[in-house]
Design an enzyme around this catalytic site. Sequence first.
Site, PDB file in Angstrom:
ATOM      1  CD  GLU A 123      -3.135   5.535   6.601  1.00  0.00           C
ATOM      2  OE1 GLU A 123      -3.056   5.608   5.361  1.00  0.00           O
ATOM      3  OE2 GLU A 123      -2.229   5.041   7.310  1.00  0.00           O
ATOM      4  CE  LYS A 143      -0.290   3.305   4.683  1.00  0.00           C
ATOM      5  NZ  LYS A 143      -0.227   3.423   6.125  1.00  0.00           N
ATOM      6  CG  ASN A 197      -1.712   1.206   1.431  1.00  0.00           C
ATOM      7  OD1 ASN A 197      -1.795   2.049   0.527  1.00  0.00           O
ATOM      8  ND2 ASN A 197      -2.333   1.353   2.597  1.00  0.00           N
ATOM      9  CB  SER A 214       5.308  -1.447  11.973  1.00  0.00           C
ATOM     10  OG  SER A 214       4.902  -0.100  12.154  1.00  0.00           O
ATOM     11  CG  HIS A 246      -5.888   1.814   5.027  1.00  0.00           C
ATOM     12  ND1 HIS A 246      -5.510   2.815   5.899  1.00  0.00           N
ATOM     13  CD2 HIS A 246      -4.842   0.965   4.942  1.00  0.00           C
ATOM     14  CE1 HIS A 246      -4.278   2.564   6.318  1.00  0.00           C
ATOM     15  NE2 HIS A 246      -3.847   1.450   5.765  1.00  0.00           N
ATOM     16  CD  GLU A 265      -3.404  -2.400   7.233  1.00  0.00           C
ATOM     17  OE1 GLU A 265      -2.300  -2.608   6.721  1.00  0.00           O
ATOM     18  OE2 GLU A 265      -4.083  -1.380   6.997  1.00  0.00           O
ATOM     19  N   GLY A 289       2.487   2.525  10.670  1.00  0.00           N
ATOM     20  CA  GLY A 289       3.432   3.632  10.508  1.00  0.00           C
ATOM     21  C   GLY A 289       4.109   4.068  11.799  1.00  0.00           C
TER      22      GLY A 289
HETATM   23  P1  PGA Z   1       2.851   0.477   7.595  1.00  0.00           P
HETATM   24  O1  PGA Z   1       1.388   0.644   6.951  1.00  0.00           O
HETATM   25  O2  PGA Z   1       3.423  -0.809   7.055  1.00  0.00           O
HETATM   26  O3  PGA Z   1       3.619   1.679   7.121  1.00  0.00           O
HETATM   27  O4  PGA Z   1       2.675   0.435   9.070  1.00  0.00           O
HETATM   28  C1  PGA Z   1       0.547  -0.455   6.731  1.00  0.00           C
HETATM   29  C2  PGA Z   1      -0.778   0.007   6.158  1.00  0.00           C
HETATM   30  O5  PGA Z   1      -1.335   0.994   6.645  1.00  0.00           O
HETATM   31  O6  PGA Z   1      -1.319  -0.601   5.203  1.00  0.00           O
END
Ligand code: PGA
Length: 253
Positions: free
Chosen positions: A98, A11, A9, A213, A96, A168, A174
């Site tokens: 976000e 983003k 992803n 992460s 997601h 997640e 992140g």
């Molecule tokens: P990250 O994000 O690996 O940077 O923690 C994962 C995601 O939000 O899909």
Amino acid sequence: MRKKIVAGNWKMNTLPAEGVELAENIRADRNQVCSCVNFIVCPPFTHLGGVIEALRGSDIEVGAQNCAAEDKGAYTGEVSAAMLAALGCRYVILGHSERRQYYGETSATLNKKMAQAFANGLQPIYCVGENLEEREAGRHFEVVKTQIEEVIYNLTPAQFARTVIAYEPVWAIGTGKTATAEQAQEIHAYIRTILREKFGAAADETPILYGGSCKPSNAPELFAKEDVDGGLIGGAALKAADFLAIGKGFPQK
Ligand code: PGA
């Protein structure tokens, strides 16, 4: 045997030419990883055409990070599932955290987006996960259950068979803070149980990815767990070498 999936992803990162270069680099070294691993990249909308072109003829699939809830018309700024499918996308990430958090996506919106995805032959990667407050209050099972029941339970068996789930935990996205492999396994097994309650044995075929992460160093421990079928990768998906190295994290059989 469930599909092993590593999905990136991206983003809102990279410019279009950088995205194409990233895709080319992933393609160049893809053969270093078992062909049993399914790689999916999910770039921003603006990169999709170039990335699909760069990956044509390879086994690396492309997905979008979102799609519109409506099929077409006066929805300024939206991108429809039909447009994504016509470009050559096979997957779409939906729900997601976000999107839920910053853009107010609710189960009602997500039901419409899921319907659009299926109507256009896209496979959803449907994300669930609790935030830190919910985890600390011990509410993570309940939160994930609601996110599944309000959307996934509405699918037909045929739609469900085409669905990928990503767990997640918001507190791990992140932040550099990964769920332990035991925490991931515990909730993945729980998710599979609630999927089984509705869809029976078909739930044993559903890939459930871990996200938050995930990186080359912790992927082997996570992917060794029975109900962790791969990862949805944010930050580490922006480097071809790291993204591919995560694919080497599956147990050798
Ligand atoms: P990250 O994000 O690996 O940077 O923690 C994962 C995601 O939000 O899909």
